[in-house]
Design a protein around this motif. Structure first.
Motif, PDB file in Angstrom:
ATOM      1  N   LEU A  59      22.419  -3.965 -11.716  1.00 31.84           N
ATOM      2  CA  LEU A  59      23.693  -3.291 -11.937  1.00 31.84           C
ATOM      3  C   LEU A  59      23.813  -2.881 -13.396  1.00 31.84           C
ATOM      4  CD1 LEU A  59      26.687  -2.673 -10.973  1.00 31.84           C
ATOM      5  CD2 LEU A  59      27.230  -4.969 -11.826  1.00 31.84           C
ATOM      6  N   GLY A  60      24.434  -1.734 -13.643  1.00 31.24           N
ATOM      7  CA  GLY A  60      24.738  -1.308 -14.997  1.00 31.24           C
ATOM      8  C   GLY A  60      26.227  -1.384 -15.259  1.00 31.24           C
ATOM      9  N   ILE A  61      26.605  -1.821 -16.459  1.00 32.35           N
ATOM     10  CA  ILE A  61      28.005  -1.966 -16.844  1.00 32.35           C
ATOM     11  C   ILE A  61      28.222  -1.253 -18.164  1.00 32.35           C
ATOM     12  CG2 ILE A  61      29.873  -3.614 -17.349  1.00 32.35           C
ATOM     13  CD1 ILE A  61      27.865  -5.723 -15.983  1.00 32.35           C
ATOM     14  N   GLY A  62      29.228  -0.396 -18.215  1.00 30.15           N
ATOM     15  CA  GLY A  62      29.597   0.256 -19.462  1.00 30.15           C
ATOM     16  C   GLY A  62      30.749  -0.481 -20.120  1.00 30.15           C
ATOM     17  N   MET A  63      30.579  -0.852 -21.378  1.00 36.21           N
ATOM     18  CA  MET A  63      31.613  -1.551 -22.133  1.00 36.21           C
ATOM     19  C   MET A  63      32.141  -0.613 -23.221  1.00 36.21           C
ATOM     20  SD  MET A  63      31.293  -5.126 -24.277  1.00 36.21           S
ATOM     21  CE  MET A  63      30.783  -6.016 -22.825  1.00 36.21           C
ATOM     22  N   SER A  70      33.743 -11.702 -16.814  1.00 36.32           N
ATOM     23  CA  SER A  70      34.765 -10.975 -17.560  1.00 36.32           C
ATOM     24  C   SER A  70      34.135 -10.477 -18.855  1.00 36.32           C
ATOM     25  CB  SER A  70      35.967 -11.881 -17.866  1.00 36.32           C
ATOM     26  OG  SER A  70      35.563 -12.997 -18.650  1.00 36.32           O
ATOM     27  N   GLN A  71      34.929  -9.820 -19.669  1.00 41.49           N
ATOM     28  CA  GLN A  71      34.410  -9.241 -20.918  1.00 41.49           C
ATOM     29  C   GLN A  71      33.722 -10.278 -21.792  1.00 41.49           C
ATOM     30  OE1 GLN A  71      37.430  -7.229 -23.207  1.00 41.49           O
ATOM     31  NE2 GLN A  71      36.425  -7.745 -25.146  1.00 41.49           N
ATOM     32  N   SER A  72      34.309 -11.468 -21.881  1.00 42.39           N
ATOM     33  CA  SER A  72      33.775 -12.498 -22.771  1.00 42.39           C
ATOM     34  C   SER A  72      32.427 -13.037 -22.310  1.00 42.39           C
ATOM     35  CB  SER A  72      34.770 -13.655 -22.898  1.00 42.39           C
ATOM     36  OG  SER A  72      35.036 -14.228 -21.637  1.00 42.39           O
ATOM     37  N   ASP A  73      32.061 -12.788 -21.046  1.00 41.55           N
ATOM     38  CA  ASP A  73      30.781 -13.267 -20.525  1.00 41.55           C
ATOM     39  C   ASP A  73      29.623 -12.332 -20.847  1.00 41.55           C
ATOM     40  OD1 ASP A  73      31.898 -15.553 -19.208  1.00 41.55           O
ATOM     41  OD2 ASP A  73      32.694 -14.183 -17.706  1.00 41.55           O
ATOM     42  N   MET A  74      29.942 -11.155 -21.386  1.00 39.30           N
ATOM     43  CA  MET A  74      28.903 -10.181 -21.694  1.00 39.30           C
ATOM     44  C   MET A  74      28.169 -10.558 -22.983  1.00 39.30           C
ATOM     45  SD  MET A  74      29.111  -7.920 -19.266  1.00 39.30           S
ATOM     46  CE  MET A  74      29.627  -9.216 -18.136  1.00 39.30           C
ATOM     47  N   PRO A  75      26.889 -10.193 -23.104  1.00 40.87           N
ATOM     48  CA  PRO A  75      26.189 -10.413 -24.373  1.00 40.87           C
ATOM     49  C   PRO A  75      26.765  -9.488 -25.447  1.00 40.87           C
ATOM     50  CG  PRO A  75      24.831  -9.154 -22.839  1.00 40.87           C
ATOM     51  CD  PRO A  75      26.026  -9.614 -22.065  1.00 40.87           C
ATOM     52  N   VAL A  76      27.100 -10.055 -26.582  1.00 37.47           N
ATOM     53  CA  VAL A  76      27.689  -9.322 -27.714  1.00 37.47           C
ATOM     54  C   VAL A  76      28.863  -8.468 -27.235  1.00 37.47           C
ATOM     55  CG1 VAL A  76      27.165  -7.997 -29.784  1.00 37.47           C
ATOM     56  CG2 VAL A  76      25.306  -9.115 -28.552  1.00 37.47           C
ATOM     57  N   PRO A  77      29.939  -9.084 -26.729  1.00 40.15           N
ATOM     58  CA  PRO A  77      31.089  -8.302 -26.250  1.00 40.15           C
ATOM     59  C   PRO A  77      31.750  -7.542 -27.396  1.00 40.15           C
ATOM     60  CG  PRO A  77      31.623 -10.642 -26.362  1.00 40.15           C
ATOM     61  CD  PRO A  77      30.152 -10.535 -26.604  1.00 40.15           C
ATOM     62  N   CYS A  78      32.153  -6.302 -27.114  1.00 39.51           N
ATOM     63  CA  CYS A  78      32.760  -5.478 -28.153  1.00 39.51           C
ATOM     64  C   CYS A  78      33.947  -4.684 -27.638  1.00 39.51           C
ATOM     65  CB  CYS A  78      31.723  -4.523 -28.752  1.00 39.51           C
ATOM     66  SG  CYS A  78      30.989  -3.408 -27.521  1.00 39.51           S
ATOM     67  N   GLY A  79      34.305  -4.838 -26.367  1.00 42.08           N
ATOM     68  CA  GLY A  79      35.415  -4.093 -25.808  1.00 42.08           C
ATOM     69  C   GLY A  79      35.541  -4.364 -24.321  1.00 42.08           C
ATOM     70  N   PRO A  80      36.498  -3.736 -23.654  1.00 42.51           N
ATOM     71  CA  PRO A  80      36.726  -3.974 -22.224  1.00 42.51           C
ATOM     72  C   PRO A  80      35.631  -3.392 -21.350  1.00 42.51           C
ATOM     73  CG  PRO A  80      38.139  -2.217 -23.024  1.00 42.51           C
ATOM     74  CD  PRO A  80      37.485  -2.803 -24.230  1.00 42.51           C
ATOM     75  N   LEU A  81      35.463  -3.968 -20.176  1.00 38.85           N
ATOM     76  CA  LEU A  81      34.551  -3.422 -19.177  1.00 38.85           C
ATOM     77  C   LEU A  81      35.137  -2.115 -18.662  1.00 38.85           C
ATOM     78  CD1 LEU A  81      33.711  -6.694 -17.196  1.00 38.85           C
ATOM     79  CD2 LEU A  81      32.672  -5.801 -19.294  1.00 38.85           C
ATOM     80  N   ASP A  82      34.344  -1.041 -18.670  1.00 39.22           N
ATOM     81  CA  ASP A  82      34.888   0.303 -18.486  1.00 39.22           C
ATOM     82  C   ASP A  82      34.460   0.964 -17.183  1.00 39.22           C
ATOM     83  OD1 ASP A  82      36.390   2.472 -19.281  1.00 39.22           O
ATOM     84  OD2 ASP A  82      34.786   3.373 -20.450  1.00 39.22           O
ATOM     85  N   PHE A  83      33.178   0.917 -16.838  1.00 42.48           N
ATOM     86  CA  PHE A  83      32.696   1.533 -15.604  1.00 42.48           C
ATOM     87  C   PHE A  83      31.391   0.878 -15.182  1.00 42.48           C
ATOM     88  CE2 PHE A  83      30.925   4.100 -19.058  1.00 42.48           C
ATOM     89  CZ  PHE A  83      29.588   4.175 -18.725  1.00 42.48           C
ATOM     90  N   LEU A  84      31.001   1.113 -13.925  1.00 39.52           N
ATOM     91  CA  LEU A  84      29.780   0.560 -13.354  1.00 39.52           C
ATOM     92  C   LEU A  84      28.844   1.681 -12.939  1.00 39.52           C
ATOM     93  CD1 LEU A  84      31.268  -2.178 -10.975  1.00 39.52           C
ATOM     94  CD2 LEU A  84      30.506  -2.456 -13.347  1.00 39.52           C
ATOM     95  N   PHE A  85      27.548   1.378 -12.895  1.00 42.15           N
ATOM     96  CA  PHE A  85      26.567   2.319 -12.389  1.00 42.15           C
ATOM     97  C   PHE A  85      25.349   1.532 -11.927  1.00 42.15           C
ATOM     98  CE2 PHE A  85      25.872   1.711 -16.883  1.00 42.15           C
ATOM     99  CZ  PHE A  85      24.511   1.703 -17.063  1.00 42.15           C
ATOM    100  N   ALA A  86      24.557   2.132 -11.051  1.00 39.72           N
ATOM    101  CA  ALA A  86      23.348   1.485 -10.557  1.00 39.72           C
ATOM    102  C   ALA A  86      22.179   1.853 -11.464  1.00 39.72           C
ATOM    103  CB  ALA A  86      23.062   1.904  -9.128  1.00 39.72           C
ATOM    104  N   VAL A  87      21.444   0.860 -11.932  1.00 41.68           N
ATOM    105  CA  VAL A  87      20.273   1.098 -12.776  1.00 41.68           C
ATOM    106  C   VAL A  87      19.047   1.310 -11.899  1.00 41.68           C
ATOM    107  CG1 VAL A  87      18.807   0.148 -14.590  1.00 41.68           C
ATOM    108  CG2 VAL A  87      21.275  -0.260 -14.640  1.00 41.68           C
ATOM    109  N   GLU A  88      18.805   0.389 -11.003  1.00 42.39           N
ATOM    110  CA  GLU A  88      17.691   0.429 -10.049  1.00 42.39           C
ATOM    111  C   GLU A  88      18.024  -0.586  -8.976  1.00 42.39           C
ATOM    112  OE1 GLU A  88      14.909  -2.794 -12.466  1.00 42.39           O
ATOM    113  OE2 GLU A  88      14.432  -0.662 -12.588  1.00 42.39           O
ATOM    114  N   PRO A  89      17.299  -0.599  -7.849  1.00 40.01           N
ATOM    115  CA  PRO A  89      17.588  -1.599  -6.815  1.00 40.01           C
ATOM    116  C   PRO A  89      17.592  -3.015  -7.381  1.00 40.01           C
ATOM    117  CG  PRO A  89      16.075   0.038  -5.967  1.00 40.01           C
ATOM    118  CD  PRO A  89      16.231   0.327  -7.435  1.00 40.01           C
ATOM    119  N   GLY A  90      18.693  -3.723  -7.142  1.00 36.99           N
ATOM    120  CA  GLY A  90      18.799  -5.096  -7.615  1.00 36.99           C
ATOM    121  C   GLY A  90      19.313  -5.243  -9.030  1.00 36.99           C
TER     122      GLY A  90
END
Length: 283
Positions: free
Chosen positions: A78-82, A56-76
């Motif tokens: 994951l990218g997360i936009g906050m 969840s949001q609180s598990d992210m390093p230096v959380p600053c807002g809600p989890l917004d969208f996902l994207f693939a960075v490279e095989p294996g």
């Protein structure tokens, strides 16, 4: 979780929370964000047919807002936009280590395309139904694309950038101003554009898109999957990026956030009921 098979596709129907974004990072793992009535977003993963909450949001390093969208960075990876106050914090999740790490902060965005270095690329942002793409770092095709020509200031829009191997960038653009009504009434003509450093050109690929587009590119960069939503049913199109030929692979009530499996055989997207739809692609 209810699995419903429908002629070549599978619907992943969640009871309660709605899915807002999906990303296919490795063949057996499909990640998604789900949001409940209180707008609390969580990161989940479907792993070998099983669903589980990952963070969840609180598990992210230096959380600053809600989890917004996902994207693939490279095989294996994951990218997360906050969504933070005035900017977007990008987080990576490694399947190998199970750890979350800061990538970088970028201007407010609803979509991100990273170059292979993971420190540069493009962000797409929208306001009042006008969309713009901004490059950051050492852009792949920065010497070809004048993004000001696709800007809100010029009465135009551009969105959904994807970086493809070989110095190419694919994105959607329209020369028409935003509609007076809500996005559900979107009737602008959008075009799928491809910029190639090798060919030294930016050109339209495939058919005109009558509705609000989103896109993903299959591994290898030979074809794009484009979702086009308008007032009524949405189309999911498969577009050959070389020939420009296209075919409709599905209609839905709405379609957004497409992501192609690493083997290029399936696409996942979110429908109008906040469910994940997994659709077979051509070989």
């Amino acid at each position: 979780m209810i699995l419903v098979a429908v002629s070549g596709c599978t619907l992943l129907a969640l009871g309660g929370p709605l899915v807002t974004s999906v990303a296919w990072v490795s063949q057996d793992r499909l990640y998604y964000l789900r949001e409940d009535d209180s707008e609390v977003s969580e990161l989940w993963v479907r792993d070998a047919g099983r669903e589980r909450k990952l963070a969840s949001q609180s598990d992210m390093p230096v959380p600053c807002g809600p989890l917004d969208f996902l994207f693939a960075v490279e095989p294996g990876t994951l990218g997360i936009g906050m969504a933070c106050d005035g900017f977007q914090r990008l987080i990576s999740y490694s399947e190998a280590t199970g750890s979350f790490n800061d990538l970088l902060d970028v201007p407010s965005a609803s979509d991100v395309a990273l170059n292979a270095d993971g420190r540069s690329g493009y962000v797409s942002s929208g306001k009042d139904d006008c969309w713009e793409i901004q490059p950051f770092g050492d852009a792949v095709a920065g010497d070809l694309i004048d993004w000001a020509e696709y800007s809100c200031r010029m009465g135009k829009s551009a969105k959904a950038p994807v970086v493809v191997r070989g110095g190419r960038v694919v994105f959607a653009a329209t020369n028409e101003p935003p509609p007076d009504r809500l996005r559900a009434e979107e009737r602008r003509v959008w075009r799928l554009m491809a910029a190639s450093r090798e060919r030294g050109e930016v050109k339209q690929v495939g058919p005109e898109l009558h509705g609000f587009p989103d896109l993903a590119v299959a591994p290898g960069g030979s074809k794009a999957i484009v979702t086009v939503s308008f007032n009524g049913p949405a189309d999911v199109l498969e577009v050959d990026l070389q020939s420009g030929q296209s075919r409709r692979i599905r209609q839905a009530d709405h379609a957004r956030s497409p992501s192609v499996s690493p083997d290029g055989r399936k696409v996942a997207f979110v429908d109008g009921n906040g469910r994940i739809v997994v659709q077979d692609l051509s070989s």
